[in-house]
Enzyme design. Structure first.
Site, mmCIF file in Angstrom:
data_model
loop_
_atom_site.group_PDB
_atom_site.id
_atom_site.type_symbol
_atom_site.label_atom_id
_atom_site.label_comp_id
_atom_site.label_asym_id
_atom_site.label_seq_id
_atom_site.Cartn_x
_atom_site.Cartn_y
_atom_site.Cartn_z
ATOM 1 N N HIS A 189 0.842 -1.194 0.000
ATOM 2 C CA HIS A 189 0.000 0.000 0.000
ATOM 3 C C HIS A 189 0.875 1.241 0.000
ATOM 4 C CE1 HIS A 189 -3.357 -2.664 1.810
ATOM 5 N NE2 HIS A 189 -3.461 -2.598 0.485
ATOM 6 N N GLU A 192 2.078 3.566 2.986
ATOM 7 C CA GLU A 192 2.669 2.904 4.149
ATOM 8 C C GLU A 192 4.196 2.871 4.019
ATOM 9 O OE1 GLU A 192 0.433 -0.756 4.537
ATOM 10 O OE2 GLU A 192 -1.465 0.335 4.417
ATOM 11 N N HIS A 324 2.925 -3.927 6.887
ATOM 12 C CA HIS A 324 1.970 -2.855 6.608
ATOM 13 C C HIS A 324 2.009 -1.844 7.745
ATOM 14 C CE1 HIS A 324 -0.467 -4.564 3.203
ATOM 15 N NE2 HIS A 324 0.155 -5.656 3.606
ATOM 16 N N GLU A 397 1.069 -5.188 11.085
ATOM 17 C CA GLU A 397 0.651 -3.789 10.993
ATOM 18 C C GLU A 397 1.514 -3.007 11.980
ATOM 19 O OE1 GLU A 397 -1.412 -2.399 8.969
ATOM 20 O OE2 GLU A 397 -2.697 -4.002 8.175
#
Length: 450
Positions: A189, A192, A324, A397
């Site tokens: 993404h 990020e 991420h 994450e």
């Protein structure tokens, strides 16, 4: 707190999805439509999505219904979530009956630059983040400095022609030895950017400590480590091309018949693609799944690389982490179903996944959980790596826990602490990669020679 709520999911999800899909979101096709009213102290930029705090959603089914509007769920708390949405998507969420509060835009956010404008660097306060060219230069310097243990392969190109790199680390780096392999991927993404710094940290740590750190030396003597530091270089460049941030998520692939650009790479993988309400068929959506499975060139390249590691009918990659941001989570498959043991996963598989995930989370302070405990996703890399290749694949994450810590754009001062923070978790995964079932005491049943 991130709830682990179950029960009554199918009925509730069906009703909420019907309502969400009935909302008038056609206006979302036009990215130039005026944005919702700005929060105090912010400037409206109509071409950009914005973050909103949504009060009310408390279950995985309710959060999945939010994603049916085309928005993304960025963080989850008890009774509240933060989403990224454009004007039409925000309106659709309101029509689900929820109250929204517009959050401040990322620092130095600016309108889109004219077409063809030169890519600029990160804005002030973010200069230590690496652009694609800066990261490539650092990688090339490391390969030149440590040729005995680090090699570089160009495994393909992005939509806009940027080289996609795979870096290999091992004692005998030029040989393909019968050793367990572990894959680390980053930056699916675009916004990020901290994940690219995580990949660069690992490259620097493994190369600089080999021969002096006994643990790292032992691992590189007995493992083959692969790092793909940037899956979405085009999106990353576009996100900063105006000299500030655009909050861009997808790649930069044109969509036939639409002026909306981009596919969400982490909804484009060829396993349970588009199956379960965990992605969108709308080109305007933040989670647009693409025209077909693996239709994004970047996904095609990485999937081909992973399949190239099948030697003698056996996948050599045994474990993986896809980095991420944000929310500080350790996630494992499946995302497409809330069943602990969906099709293609036994109870022992699940228990090994959970044991390793929870162990890694003890080292970095992240919250460990199955991906679908948050909301349903389909076409994700972790589900593909396990469902198609039987790789013990995790998503990390990274920092921060919320938008209050900078959300997708934490200042560059956090880079050293937040990359180093995952060192122990990475080393533990590497150590158990030869036999993940050792985490549940069943190595004798599953692993030869144990």
């Amino acid at each position: 707190m991130r709830p682990r709520l179950r029960g009554g999911r199918t009925t509730v999800l069906a009703a909420l999805l019907s309502l969400a899909l009935a909302a008038p979101i056609a206006a979302a096709q036009d990215r130039t439509a005026p944005a919702a009213g700005p929060a105090a102290g912010t400037t409206a930029h109509p071409r950009l999505p914005h973050q909103y705090e949504v009060t009310g959603p408390a279950t995985p089914a309710q959060r999945t219904a939010l994603t049916a509007t085309g928005a993304t769920v960025d963080e989850v708390h008890a009774g509240k979530v933060v989403i990224t949405a454009d004007r039409a998507q925000a309106r659709a969420v309101r029509q689900l009956g929820y109250a929204l509060r517009r959050l401040p835009d990322p620092p130095a956010t600016a309108p889109a630059a004219p077409a063809g404008a030169a890519v600029k660097d990160f804005p002030s306060g973010y200069a230590k983040y690496h652009t694609y060219d800066e990261a490539t230069k650092e990688i090339d310097a490391l390969v030149a400095k440590y040729p005995a243990i680090l090699s570089k392969q160009v495994i393909g190109t992005s939509q806009e022609g940027r080289a996609l790199l795979a870096l290999k680390l091992s004692k005998n780096v030029t040989k393909d030895e019968a050793e367990p392999e572990v894959l680390f991927t980053a930056h699916q993404h675009a916004r990020e950017h901290l994940t690219v710094e995580m990949a660069l940290y690992l490259l620097n740590e493994f190369t600089s400590k080999y021969g002096s750190d006994p643990r790292i030396t032992k691992l590189l003597d007995s493992r083959e480590v692969w790092i793909i530091p940037d899956l979405n270089p085009d999106g990353g460049a576009y996100d900063i091309a105006s000299g500030s941030f655009r909050s861009w998520r997808k790649n930069r692939q044109p969509n036939t018949g639409s002026r909306n650009i981009g596919t969400d790479l982490n909804r484009n993988w060829d396993f349970k693609w588009g199956c379960c309400g965990g992605s969108s068929s709308s080109t305007s959506s933040e989670t647009y799944r693409g025209a077909s499975p693996a239709s994004a060139p970047e996904v095609q390249v990485v999937a081909k690389f992973v399949r190239s590691r099948i030697v003698g009918g056996t996948q050599q990659i045994k474990a993986a982490i896809d980095f991420h941001t944000y929310s500080e989570l350790v996630l494992w498959p499946f995302g497409f179903t809330d069943d602990d043991t969906g099709p293609g996963m036994t109870r022992d598989d699940h228990d090994a996944f959970a044991a390793i995930g929870k162990d890694m989370a003890t080292t970095n302070g992240y919250t460990p959980e199955q991906s679908s405990d948050l909301y349903i996703t389909d076409g994700s890399i972790d589900d593909w790596l396990w469902g198609d290749q039987k790789v013990f694949a995790y998503t990390f994450e990274m920092y921060p826990t919320s938008f209050l810590g900078g959300g997708f754009y934490p200042k560059d001062s956090v880079i050293p602490k937040e990359t180093t923070r995952n060192r122990e978790a990475v080393l533990r995964l590497l150590e158990i990669a030869d036999c993940p079932y050792r985490a549940i005491g069943k190595e004798g049943q599953y692993c030869k020679g144990s």
